[in-house]
Write an enzyme that holds these catalytic residues in place. Structure first.
Site, mmCIF file in Angstrom:
data_model
loop_
_atom_site.group_PDB
_atom_site.id
_atom_site.type_symbol
_atom_site.label_atom_id
_atom_site.label_comp_id
_atom_site.label_asym_id
_atom_site.label_seq_id
_atom_site.Cartn_x
_atom_site.Cartn_y
_atom_site.Cartn_z
ATOM 1 C CE LYS A 78 83.887 14.338 -13.080
ATOM 2 N NZ LYS A 78 84.285 12.913 -13.127
ATOM 3 C CB SER A 158 81.368 11.307 -15.227
ATOM 4 O OG SER A 158 82.468 11.199 -14.351
ATOM 5 C CB SER A 182 84.912 9.259 -14.916
ATOM 6 O OG SER A 182 83.611 8.802 -15.056
HETATM 7 N N1 GLN Z 1 81.133 5.242 -16.540
HETATM 8 C C1 GLN Z 1 81.286 4.712 -15.227
HETATM 9 C C2 GLN Z 1 79.990 4.833 -14.472
HETATM 10 O O1 GLN Z 1 79.054 5.267 -15.031
HETATM 11 C C3 GLN Z 1 82.412 5.360 -14.529
HETATM 12 C C4 GLN Z 1 82.088 6.649 -13.905
HETATM 13 C C5 GLN Z 1 83.264 7.264 -13.216
HETATM 14 O O2 GLN Z 1 84.402 6.827 -13.362
HETATM 15 N N2 GLN Z 1 82.977 8.290 -12.438
HETATM 16 O O3 GLN Z 1 79.882 4.493 -13.347
#
Ligand code: GLN
Length: 489
Positions: A78, A158, A182
Site C-alpha cells: 500500500k 482505503s 481499511s
Molecule cells: N473508512 C475509514 C475512514 O475513512 C477507515 C479508514 C482506514 O481504516 N484507514 O476513516
C-alpha cells in the site's frame, strides 16, 4: 504449465522448494497480470524491473538451499508504507514527489524474509475513505461486477488497490493499513481475506501516520493460511515504534488446526442494526450455524456501547489526523505551491492545493474538536466513551473466545455512490471501527457471493493478541464455505 498466479503462497512455497518452477517464472506471471489488469488501476507505482532482478537473486538462494520464510513471494505494498528510493504518495498530491530516504519496518522485514515488491498500491488519500475515490491518482476498480452488468464497482477502501490486486491476481499478497476498517472492508468487497492485528503487534514505523492510536498494519491474502504465514514475519517488537509491544510471536500457521470444538462464539446483538442488508444478515446466521455444526457453542452477547463507536471514531481519528498532517507545509518535503510571497502563503497555498476535499474535511473537523472550549466537550468525552467501548469487549471476552459479525453492512457499491454524502460513506465503517478503538484484532473472511454475484465477508473479532483464535476460526469458515474467486475477471 498451470497459471502460477492461481496458487496461494503455501503452494508457491512448496513448488519453489521442490523446484517445480522458479521465482522468476512466478514473478513474470504476476507482471503479466499487472499488465493485463492495468485498467483496474490497482497500482500507483510498478516496480517490474527491480522485481525481476530480485527474482533472479531469489532463485540463486533457492539453488543454494538458502530459502527464507517468504522466499519468492510477489508482494504489493500500500502506498502509505515508506519504501526507500521508491515513490510513496499516500494517494495525495502533497506527497506526489516524495521518495523516502528510509524503509518501513514491515516492508524491511518482509523483503528481508524473501518477499519481492511488485509495486505500490492505490488508496484513498491519506487512507481516509472507504472507496479509493479520494485518491489523487483516480479510483481503483473492483474486479467483481454484478451479474449481467458492466458498471464499475468500488473495491472499498482505503486499501482498495491492495485488495483489488490480490483478487485480480496482480499480486499474491498485499499490505494494507487499517485505522477504522481499511483492510477488512475492502477485503470483504473483493472476496479476499483481510486481517487487522492487535494494536502494537506490527510496527507502524515508516507507515505514514493517519490516526496514530488506531493505525495498524496487516495483510490482505487469498487464503487464511497465507495471512498466518505472512503475519508471523510482520509481527514482533520494533524499537523504532514506541507503541510496539514486546510479545513473543507465535507460529500462527500451527494454530490452523481445523478444530474448534468447544469454542465459544459470541453474536453481538447490537450489530443487527438498521442498514444491514438482508442477504448479509442471512449469511451471518448461516455462518454461525456452520460454526455450531463444527462444534462451537454460539452465545448471544451484548456490547452496549458499540453504537457510539462510529461517532467516537469520527472525533478521535480526525483529531489525530489534524495533528499528524500539520507537518505537510511545503517547507520540509513533499509538494510546494509556486508563487507564494510569504511563509504563511507557502503553507496556505501548499495545503490548499496539495490536499483533497476529504482530507481537508478531516483536518477541519479535527482542529475543531481539539480547539479551546471544544476539547472537553468533544475530544475528552470521546476518549471516555472509547474506554467504555473497550470495556465492553473486555467484559464479553470473559465469556466468549471470538465474536462473529458481518464485516460490512452491504456488498460493494458503485463507483461514485455515497460520495455526495460523507455520512453515508462513514456508515461503511459501522462494524469495523470498534475494534480499532479497542486495539483488538479482526479478520474478514469471504463466505459466499450474493444473488447479484458479489462477495460477502464475515468478521471475526478476538481479544488482544487473539490472532491465533480468529485465524483458526476463519480457517474453519473458509474450509466450510469453499468460496472461490472467479477464474478470470
Ligand atoms: N473508512 C475509514 C475512514 O475513512 C477507515 C479508514 C482506514 O481504516 N484507514 O476513516
Amino acid at each position: 504449465m498451470t497459471d502460477l498466479t492461481r496458487l496461494d503462497y503455501a503452494s508457491i512455497r512448496k513448488g519453489l522448494t521442490s523446484k517445480a518452477f522458479t521465482t522468476k517464472e512466478v514473478v513474470q506471471s504476476y507482471i503479466n497480470k499487472m499488465d493485463s489488469t492495468r485498467p483496474l488501476n490497482c497500482y500507483i507505482t510498478e516496480c517490474a524491473d527491480k522485481a525481476l532482478k530480485d527474482a533472479a537473486a531469489s532463485d540463486d538462494r533457492i539453488q543454494n538451499n538458502e530459502a527464507r520464510p517468504l522466499e519468492g513471494l510477489p508482494l504489493a505494498i500500500k502506498d502509505n508504507y515508506c519504501t526507500k528510493g521508491i515513490l510513496t504518495t499516500n494517494g495525495s498530491k502533497i506527497l506526489s514527489n516524495f521518495i523516502p530516504p528510509y524503509e518501513s519496518t514491515i516492508t524491511h522485514r518482509l523483503k528481508g524474509a524473501g518477499a519481492i515488491a511488485l509495486g505500490k498500491t492505490n488508496l484513498d488519500e491519506f487512507a481516509m475513505g472507504s472507496s479509493t475515490i479520494t485518491s489523487y491518482y483516480d479510483p481503483t476498480i473492483n474486479p467483481w461486477k454484478k451479474e449481467g452488468s458492466d458498471r464499475d464497482l468500488t473495491p472499498g477502501g482505503s486499501s482498495g488497490g491492495s485488495s483489488a490486486s490480490v483478487a485480480a491476481r496482480s499480486s499474491l499478497i498485499a499490505l494494507g493499513s487499517d485505522t477504522g476498517g481499511s483492510i477488512r472492508q475492502p477485503a470483504s468487497f473483493c472476496g479476499v481475506v483481510g486481517l487487522k492485528p492487535t494494536y502494537g503487534l506490527c510496527s507502524r514505523f515508516g507507515i505514514i501516520a493517519f490516526a496514530s492510536s488506531l493505525d495498524q498494519a496487516g495483510p490482505i491474502t487469498r487464503t487464511v493460511r497465507d495471512s498466518a504465514i505472512v503475519l508471523k514475519q510482520m509481527a514482533g517488537h520494533d524499537p523504532h515504534d514506541f507503541t510496539s509491544v514486546k510479545y513473543p510471536v507465535p507460529d500462527y500457521e500451527a494454530a490452523l488446526t481445523g478444530n474448534i470444538k468447544g469454542l465459544k462464539v459470541g453474536i453481538p446483538k447490537e450489530y443487527r442494526m438498521e442498514g444491514l442488508d438482508f442477504e448479509v444478515s442471512e449469511w451471518w446466521e448461516k455462518t454461525s450455524q456452520w460454526l455450531s455444526e463444527a462444534g462451537a457453542e454460539i452465545i448471544d452477547v451484548s456490547l452496549p456501547h458499540t453504537r457510539y463507536a462510529l461517532p467516537v471514531y469520527y472525533i478521535v481519528a480526525p483529531a489525530e489526523a489534524s495533528s499528524n498532517l500539520a507537518r505537510y507545509d511545503g517547507v520540509r518535503y513533499g509538494y510546494r505551491a509556486e508563487g507564494a510571497e510569504s511563509i504563511e502563503g507557502i503553507y496556505e497555498m501548499t495545503r490548499t492545493q496539495g490536499f483533497g476535499d476529504e482530507v481537508k474535511r478531516r483536518i477541519l473537523l479535527g482542529t475543531y474538536v481539539l480547539s479551546a472550549g471544544k476539547y472537553e466537550d468533544y475530544y475528552l468525552r470521546a476518549q471516555r466513551v472509547r474506554q467504555k467501548v473497550t470495556d465492553d469487549f473486555t467484559e464479553v471476552f470473559k465469556s466468549v473466545d471470538v465474536l462473529l459479525t458481518p464485516t460490512t453492512p452491504t456488498t460493494a457499491f458503485e463507483l461514485g455512490e455515497n460520495t455526495a454524502d460523507p455520512l453515508a460513506m462513514y456508515m461503511q465503517d459501522l462494524f469495523t471501527v470498534a475494534t480499532n478503538l479497542a486495539g483488538i484484532p479482526g479478520i474478514s473472511v469471504p463466505v459466499t457471493t450474493s444473488r447479484e454475484g458479489l462477495p460477502i465477508g464475515m468478521q471475526l473479532i478476538g481479544p488482544r493478541f487473539g490472532e491465533e483464535v480468529i485465524l483458526r476460526t476463519a480457517d474453519v469458515i473458509e474450509r466450510i464455505a469453499g468460496f472461490k474467486l472467479k477464474e478470470e475477471f
